[in-house]
Design an enzyme around this catalytic site. Structure first.
Site, mmCIF file in Angstrom:
data_model
loop_
_atom_site.group_PDB
_atom_site.id
_atom_site.type_symbol
_atom_site.label_atom_id
_atom_site.label_comp_id
_atom_site.label_asym_id
_atom_site.label_seq_id
_atom_site.Cartn_x
_atom_site.Cartn_y
_atom_site.Cartn_z
ATOM 1 N N HIS A 133 0.819 -1.225 0.000
ATOM 2 C CA HIS A 133 0.000 0.000 0.000
ATOM 3 C C HIS A 133 0.848 1.267 0.000
ATOM 4 O O HIS A 133 0.423 2.289 0.547
ATOM 5 C CB HIS A 133 -0.927 -0.007 1.220
ATOM 6 C CG HIS A 133 -2.074 -0.970 1.097
ATOM 7 N ND1 HIS A 133 -3.059 -0.846 0.147
ATOM 8 C CD2 HIS A 133 -2.389 -2.085 1.792
ATOM 9 C CE1 HIS A 133 -3.933 -1.828 0.276
ATOM 10 N NE2 HIS A 133 -3.545 -2.597 1.264
ATOM 11 N N ARG A 190 6.051 -6.803 3.698
ATOM 12 C CA ARG A 190 4.766 -7.187 3.122
ATOM 13 C C ARG A 190 4.906 -6.963 1.634
ATOM 14 O O ARG A 190 5.050 -5.827 1.170
ATOM 15 C CB ARG A 190 3.597 -6.372 3.649
ATOM 16 C CG ARG A 190 2.360 -6.758 2.793
ATOM 17 C CD ARG A 190 1.065 -6.425 3.373
ATOM 18 N NE ARG A 190 0.816 -5.015 3.480
ATOM 19 C CZ ARG A 190 -0.313 -4.514 3.985
ATOM 20 N NH1 ARG A 190 -1.249 -5.324 4.405
ATOM 21 N NH2 ARG A 190 -0.483 -3.223 4.079
ATOM 22 N N ASP A 203 15.774 -12.106 -2.015
ATOM 23 C CA ASP A 203 17.134 -11.916 -2.533
ATOM 24 C C ASP A 203 17.743 -10.618 -2.001
ATOM 25 O O ASP A 203 18.969 -10.514 -1.855
ATOM 26 C CB ASP A 203 17.127 -11.917 -4.065
ATOM 27 C CG ASP A 203 16.937 -13.317 -4.653
ATOM 28 O OD1 ASP A 203 16.844 -14.291 -3.883
ATOM 29 O OD2 ASP A 203 16.885 -13.434 -5.900
ATOM 30 N N GLU A 212 -7.554 -11.927 5.211
ATOM 31 C CA GLU A 212 -8.242 -10.630 5.180
ATOM 32 C C GLU A 212 -9.471 -10.661 4.291
ATOM 33 O O GLU A 212 -9.802 -9.670 3.656
ATOM 34 C CB GLU A 212 -7.271 -9.503 4.804
ATOM 35 C CG GLU A 212 -6.304 -9.786 3.685
ATOM 36 C CD GLU A 212 -5.293 -8.653 3.478
ATOM 37 O OE1 GLU A 212 -5.374 -7.613 4.117
ATOM 38 O OE2 GLU A 212 -4.416 -8.842 2.618
ATOM 39 N N ASP A 235 -9.241 -4.854 5.144
ATOM 40 C CA ASP A 235 -9.756 -5.617 4.002
ATOM 41 C C ASP A 235 -10.842 -6.582 4.454
ATOM 42 O O ASP A 235 -11.846 -6.776 3.759
ATOM 43 C CB ASP A 235 -8.622 -6.414 3.337
ATOM 44 C CG ASP A 235 -7.927 -5.608 2.250
ATOM 45 O OD1 ASP A 235 -8.627 -4.981 1.445
ATOM 46 O OD2 ASP A 235 -6.678 -5.606 2.228
HETATM 47 C C1 3PY Z 1 -5.751 -4.660 6.197
HETATM 48 O O1 3PY Z 1 -6.289 -4.287 7.248
HETATM 49 O O2 3PY Z 1 -6.378 -5.097 5.217
HETATM 50 C C2 3PY Z 1 -4.320 -4.594 6.062
HETATM 51 O O3 3PY Z 1 -3.784 -5.100 5.109
HETATM 52 C C3 3PY Z 1 -3.585 -3.897 7.152
HETATM 53 O O4 3PY Z 1 -2.262 -3.714 6.892
HETATM 54 MG MG MG Z 2 -5.093 -5.603 3.552
#
Ligand code: 3PY
Ligand code: MG
Length: 254
Positions: free
Chosen positions: A46, A71, A85, A149, A175
């Site tokens: 993000h 992430r 890597d 999520e 999410d």
């Molecule tokens: C979410 O809450 O969807 C996330 O990915 C938080 O980092």
């Molecule tokens: Mg998310």
């Protein structure tokens, strides 16, 4: 290759405390690593952080004790390989909804025969100087955490946790709230019940349940620990900056 205490902690369900970087500058990593977090995840999903920015951030953590994690931007073989890597010791893979998607994430992170990661000289193995040892140990040292999520992922949680090589899960509450049709309402009982179901499944599977306490109030951190989460991210660089700046301004104006 240095051992990765975070993978062992995930599998032992020991609490670790990490934080989250959204500003892809090495100085941010230096400051936060000096604070002493067990691990720091750079968020490439993000943010505008790409592979070069992640490399800079990983260099900022080097030698300061925080384990570099990332992430990745999506559940993609090359996105995972490039970050490993560059020295990531663990990947947090977003939007994993099925056991097949969890297998895909694990295979991207593991060298053959367990997976499809390509062998090469790279920053992670000190540009080849540590090639042999790294190649022998990486599959056991690198952590793979998949993000739960969505409603579909919650329904598949036991099958996802049964995938060999998944060391733990990390909940994405925002999410998840969106997938249940209540975007942003992360405190709603629907989401809280889904989280409880995930924690119980992790306990049964002997794997870690992770949570991001985005606004790290003492109450929110205590609740996450009491709820059974062991892989804890507290705060975000941008939130730390915002809160400290607002407090300073408020004090000065007063
Ligand atoms: C979410 O809450 O969807 C996330 O990915 C938080 O980092
Ligand atoms: Mg998310």
């Amino acid at each position: 290759m240095n051992p990765n205490p975070i993978r062992q902690a995930l599998l032992n369900r020991q609490v670790t405390v990490g934080t989250w970087i959204q500003i892809g500058h090495p100085a941010i990593a230096e400051v936060l690593a000096n604070v002493g977090f067990d691990w720091i995840a750079a968020d490439c999903e993000h943010t505008d952080m790409g592979i070069a920015e992640f490399a800079a951030v990983a260099r900022g953590m080097h030698g300061r004790g925080s384990v570099p994690m990332v992430r990745v931007r999506e559940n993609d073989t090359l996105a995972i390989r490039q970050m490993l890597d560059l020295g990531a010791m663990g990947v947090i893979v977003p939007l994993v909804n099925t056991p097949e998607e969890a297998e895909r994430a694990v295979r991207a992170a593991k060298y053959p025969p367990a997976g499809v990661r390509g062998f090469a000289f790279h920053r992670g193995n000190d540009w080849g100087v540590d090639f042999t040892d790294y190649a022998a140990q990486a599959n056991n040292q690198i952590a793979v955490v998949v993000m739960i999520e969505s409603k579909q992922a919650v329904e598949n949680i036991d099958a996802i946790l049964a995938v060999e090589g998944v060391d733990g899960v990390f909940i994405g509450p925002y999410d998840m709230s969106g997938s249940y049709g209540i975007p942003g309402q992360t405190g709603d009982p629907i989401i809280q019940n889904a989280c409880a179901r995930i924690v119980a499944a992790c306990r049964n599977a002997g794997k870690a349940a992770g949570m991001h306490v985005v606004i790290p109030t003492p109450e929110a951190i205590a609740k996450a620990v009491a709820d059974g989460f062991t892989f804890l991210a507290v705060g975000v660089d941008t939130i730390f900056l915002d809160q400290a700046a607002r407090n300073a301004l408020a004090v000065a104006k007063a």
